[in-house]
Scaffold this active site. Structure first.
Site, PDB file in Angstrom:
ATOM      1  N   ASP A 254       0.848  -1.200   0.000  1.00  0.00           N
ATOM      2  CA  ASP A 254       0.000   0.000   0.000  1.00  0.00           C
ATOM      3  C   ASP A 254       0.882   1.248   0.000  1.00  0.00           C
ATOM      4  O   ASP A 254       1.590   1.510   0.979  1.00  0.00           O
ATOM      5  CB  ASP A 254      -0.903  -0.028   1.241  1.00  0.00           C
ATOM      6  CG  ASP A 254      -2.104   0.888   1.108  1.00  0.00           C
ATOM      7  OD1 ASP A 254      -2.167   1.658   0.134  1.00  0.00           O
ATOM      8  OD2 ASP A 254      -2.977   0.836   1.987  1.00  0.00           O
TER       9      ASP A 254
ATOM     10  N   CYS B  77      -5.474   4.687  -4.051  1.00  0.00           N
ATOM     11  CA  CYS B  77      -5.813   3.337  -3.590  1.00  0.00           C
ATOM     12  C   CYS B  77      -7.050   2.719  -4.232  1.00  0.00           C
ATOM     13  O   CYS B  77      -6.956   1.695  -4.908  1.00  0.00           O
ATOM     14  CB  CYS B  77      -6.010   3.356  -2.077  1.00  0.00           C
ATOM     15  SG  CYS B  77      -4.634   4.033  -1.134  1.00  0.00           S
TER      16      CYS B  77
ATOM     17  N   LYS C 187      -6.918  -5.045   3.222  1.00  0.00           N
ATOM     18  CA  LYS C 187      -7.613  -3.799   2.874  1.00  0.00           C
ATOM     19  C   LYS C 187      -8.532  -3.989   1.666  1.00  0.00           C
ATOM     20  O   LYS C 187      -8.087  -4.365   0.593  1.00  0.00           O
ATOM     21  CB  LYS C 187      -6.570  -2.720   2.590  1.00  0.00           C
ATOM     22  CG  LYS C 187      -7.124  -1.387   2.124  1.00  0.00           C
ATOM     23  CD  LYS C 187      -5.997  -0.378   2.004  1.00  0.00           C
ATOM     24  CE  LYS C 187      -6.436   0.905   1.331  1.00  0.00           C
ATOM     25  NZ  LYS C 187      -5.350   1.908   1.291  1.00  0.00           N
TER      26      LYS C 187
ATOM     27  N   HIS D 274     -11.305  -1.369   0.708  1.00  0.00           N
ATOM     28  CA  HIS D 274     -11.368   0.005   0.204  1.00  0.00           C
ATOM     29  C   HIS D 274     -12.165   0.138  -1.093  1.00  0.00           C
ATOM     30  O   HIS D 274     -11.810   0.920  -1.979  1.00  0.00           O
ATOM     31  CB  HIS D 274      -9.961   0.575   0.015  1.00  0.00           C
ATOM     32  CG  HIS D 274      -9.934   2.076   0.060  1.00  0.00           C
ATOM     33  ND1 HIS D 274      -8.818   2.811  -0.241  1.00  0.00           N
ATOM     34  CD2 HIS D 274     -10.900   2.976   0.364  1.00  0.00           C
ATOM     35  CE1 HIS D 274      -9.066   4.102  -0.111  1.00  0.00           C
ATOM     36  NE2 HIS D 274     -10.342   4.222   0.257  1.00  0.00           N
TER      37      HIS D 274
ATOM     38  N   HIS E  34       1.514   2.247   4.190  1.00  0.00           N
ATOM     39  CA  HIS E  34       0.613   3.399   4.248  1.00  0.00           C
ATOM     40  C   HIS E  34       0.665   4.056   5.625  1.00  0.00           C
ATOM     41  O   HIS E  34       0.850   3.378   6.640  1.00  0.00           O
ATOM     42  CB  HIS E  34      -0.806   2.915   3.950  1.00  0.00           C
ATOM     43  CG  HIS E  34      -1.804   3.971   3.616  1.00  0.00           C
ATOM     44  ND1 HIS E  34      -2.272   4.879   4.536  1.00  0.00           N
ATOM     45  CD2 HIS E  34      -2.445   4.252   2.451  1.00  0.00           C
ATOM     46  CE1 HIS E  34      -3.168   5.663   3.950  1.00  0.00           C
ATOM     47  NE2 HIS E  34      -3.284   5.304   2.681  1.00  0.00           N
TER      48      HIS E  34
ATOM     49  N   ASP F 190      -0.255  -0.694  -4.952  1.00  0.00           N
ATOM     50  CA  ASP F 190      -1.522  -0.191  -5.514  1.00  0.00           C
ATOM     51  C   ASP F 190      -1.363   1.163  -6.205  1.00  0.00           C
ATOM     52  O   ASP F 190      -2.233   1.580  -6.965  1.00  0.00           O
ATOM     53  CB  ASP F 190      -2.595  -0.112  -4.432  1.00  0.00           C
ATOM     54  CG  ASP F 190      -2.239   0.823  -3.288  1.00  0.00           C
ATOM     55  OD1 ASP F 190      -1.063   1.235  -3.173  1.00  0.00           O
ATOM     56  OD2 ASP F 190      -3.133   1.148  -2.486  1.00  0.00           O
ATOM     57  N   ASN F 191      -0.265   1.854  -5.943  1.00  0.00           N
ATOM     58  CA  ASN F 191       0.041   3.122  -6.609  1.00  0.00           C
ATOM     59  C   ASN F 191       1.449   3.522  -6.193  1.00  0.00           C
ATOM     60  O   ASN F 191       2.127   2.791  -5.468  1.00  0.00           O
ATOM     61  CB  ASN F 191      -0.973   4.219  -6.261  1.00  0.00           C
ATOM     62  CG  ASN F 191      -1.281   4.344  -4.781  1.00  0.00           C
ATOM     63  OD1 ASN F 191      -2.393   4.049  -4.336  1.00  0.00           O
ATOM     64  ND2 ASN F 191      -0.308   4.752  -3.996  1.00  0.00           N
TER      65      ASN F 191
END
Length: 485
Positions: free
Chosen positions: A73, A113, A167, A169, A257, A329-330
């Site tokens: 993350d 995310c 997660k 989200h 994160h 995720d990014n």
């Protein structure tokens, strides 16, 4: 969006640049792990020998693989030692890269995310669905509609056992949940972030659940460090007898994160919890905390955790027939190491969307390989559906391209366009070229093979190409939902 064939010489020039640096590294006795990932970037060798350019192995397997899909993350592109980090040590992920294929030009489906998760779960651009327009989801007004087919629902229909740990989200109860969207099992958090010990989310709510399908379902009480809890759960899942079924496990860590809480930081945790309970909005963002050292500890803890899950997989006897995928995720955030890329999370510059990506499948893929093909999140959805023997729903056509012919048969990938849209920014990559418009509103053109840092704007020198890529972006954008407001 139709595949676009770019010149063969353009593709070869990209490989020659990277290959030359990798060769120089080998001559100096350094593994090509960092050289192939980041031309000229500092880094430590993460391979026992130089990586080889990717070539499909001539092996077949009658078994459909288990799929262990692991997401970090907000992990930056160069936050692994195998991607050039000079100070973060990630031996388990480096070993995974040595045993599989490392991708240097892999991208997330979006710059934050939840849109990327939408693109993974649906195989489509985030802008195809209302929930994907939130960048990211921050309240209970949006989510992934349970009627939309997903990677999990399609594989489940094809005979897979499915689980999501970590997660989610993609929306909150009562409307949205992994168990409403194709996952047989869910253990994790619904929101975009939580405090690692207390499990308090952005709104101060407790956010750790098991198998939740209705609002009011029982929370799962466990106040240990969250990464430890997820690691235990995932290790148990891969060891379990699934009744002869192949399985899909989406393992979504929240590490690294914010908040910047490493395992053992109970005093810092208690202070953040105090501020949350006192009603301080944004306390979880931890804008006054963290450091490079703390971030390093979190990434290295993520590496150890992945190592534990992979050890459990090996002990279960399923390693050979399990496809393991690892990515972020990014792009990275405040303390991430992204050199030489510009930008970070929330931006469509390379640092916001280019992510470390590793694939291992011993039964079908040789190890010690590196691929420089541009790929992104929706491609992996299409790839895993094909490998798993699942058929996409024709009413919801995929935007990604299956990489299975490339990975398993050695077929050349057609040059095509990778598309991104976020509020205030746009980007499109075709071959070695990238069209980008940031918040300045100026159209820019970058030749990524020689300018990964996106500093040499070639727009004035290549006006026809700029116009062509801009028009391609706008054609795709017309098919997406407009942003509300």
């Amino acid at each position: 969006m139709q595949p676009h064939r770019w010149s063969r010489s353009s593709r070869l020039s990209r490989r020659s640049v990277v290959g030359g640096v990798a060769g120089a590294a080998t001559a100096l006795g350094v593994g090509a792990g960092s050289a192939g990932a980041s031309v000229g970037a500092p880094g430590t060798a993460a391979t026992d020998a130089a990586e080889r350019p990717f070539r499909a192995a001539a092996r077949r397997s009658a078994r459909r693989p288990n799929i262990l899909f692991i997401l970090g993350d907000d992990l930056g592109w160069a936050d692994l030692s195998s991607y050039g980090s000079p100070h973060i040590r990630t031996p388990n992920l480096d070993r995974l890269a040595r045993q599989g294929v490392r991708f240097t030009d892999a991208y997330s489906g979006s710059a934050t995310c939840s849109p990327t998760r939408f693109s993974l779960y649906t195989g489509r651009f985030p802008g195809r669905t209302e929930g994907g327009l939130a960048e990211p989801i921050a309240d209970r007004s949006a989510g992934l509609e349970p009627t939309h087919p997903t990677l999990a629902s399609l594989l489940r229909d094809a005979g897979y056992a499915t689980a999501l740990i970590g997660k989610w989200h993609c929306g909150y109860l009562p409307e949205y949940s992994p168990t409403k969207s194709g996952w047989d099992e869910f253990f994790g958090n619904f929101g975009g972030a939580l405090e690692y010990y207390s499990k308090l989310g952005l709104g101060g709510e407790y956010d750790l659940y098991e198998g939740a399908v209705r609002e009011g379902d029982a929370e799962y009480k466990d106040l240990r460090y969250y990464t430890r809890v997820l690691t235990e759960r995932a290790s148990e899942y891969v060891r379990r007898d699934h009744g002869g079924k192949p399985w899909l496990l989406n393992l979504n860590f929240t590490t690294p994160h914010w908040p910047w809480i490493a395992d053992g930081d109970k005093e810092e945790s208690a202070e953040i919890v105090r501020r949350i309970k006192a009603g301080e909005k944004g306390a979880l963002f931890h804008r006054d905390g963290g450091s490079v050292e703390k971030y390093t500890a979190m990434v290295e803890d993520l590496d150890r955790s992945v190592g534990e899950v992979l050890k459990a997989l090996k002990k279960s006897g399923q390693e050979r027939d399990t496809l393991v995928f690892f990515a972020s995720d990014n792009g990275g955030e405040r303390f991430s190491y992204n050199w030489p890329l510009s930008g970070n999370k929330a931006s469509l510059q390379e640092g916001g969307i280019r992510v470390p990506t590793i694939v291992r499948w011993p039964a079908r893929l040789d190890g010690g390989q590196v691929s420089h093909e541009p790929v992104y999140t929706p491609d992996w959805t299409a790839t895993l559906l094909e490998i798993g023997g699942a058929r996409p729903d024709r009413a919801y056509p995929l935007d990604g391209t299956s990489l299975a012919p490339y990975l398993l048969k050695g077929e050349e990938l057609a040059e095509r366009e990778l598309f991104w849209r976020v509020r205030g920014e746009r980007a499109l990559r075709r071959g070695e070229w990238k069209y980008y418009r940031g918040k300045s509103g100026r159209d820019q053109l970058f030749h990524l093979a020689v300018d990964q840092r996106e500093q040499a704007d070639r727009a004035s020198g290549e006006p026809e190409l700029l116009a062509e890529l801009k028009a391609a972006w706008e054609r795709t954008e017309k098919g997406l939902l407009p942003y509300p407001g």
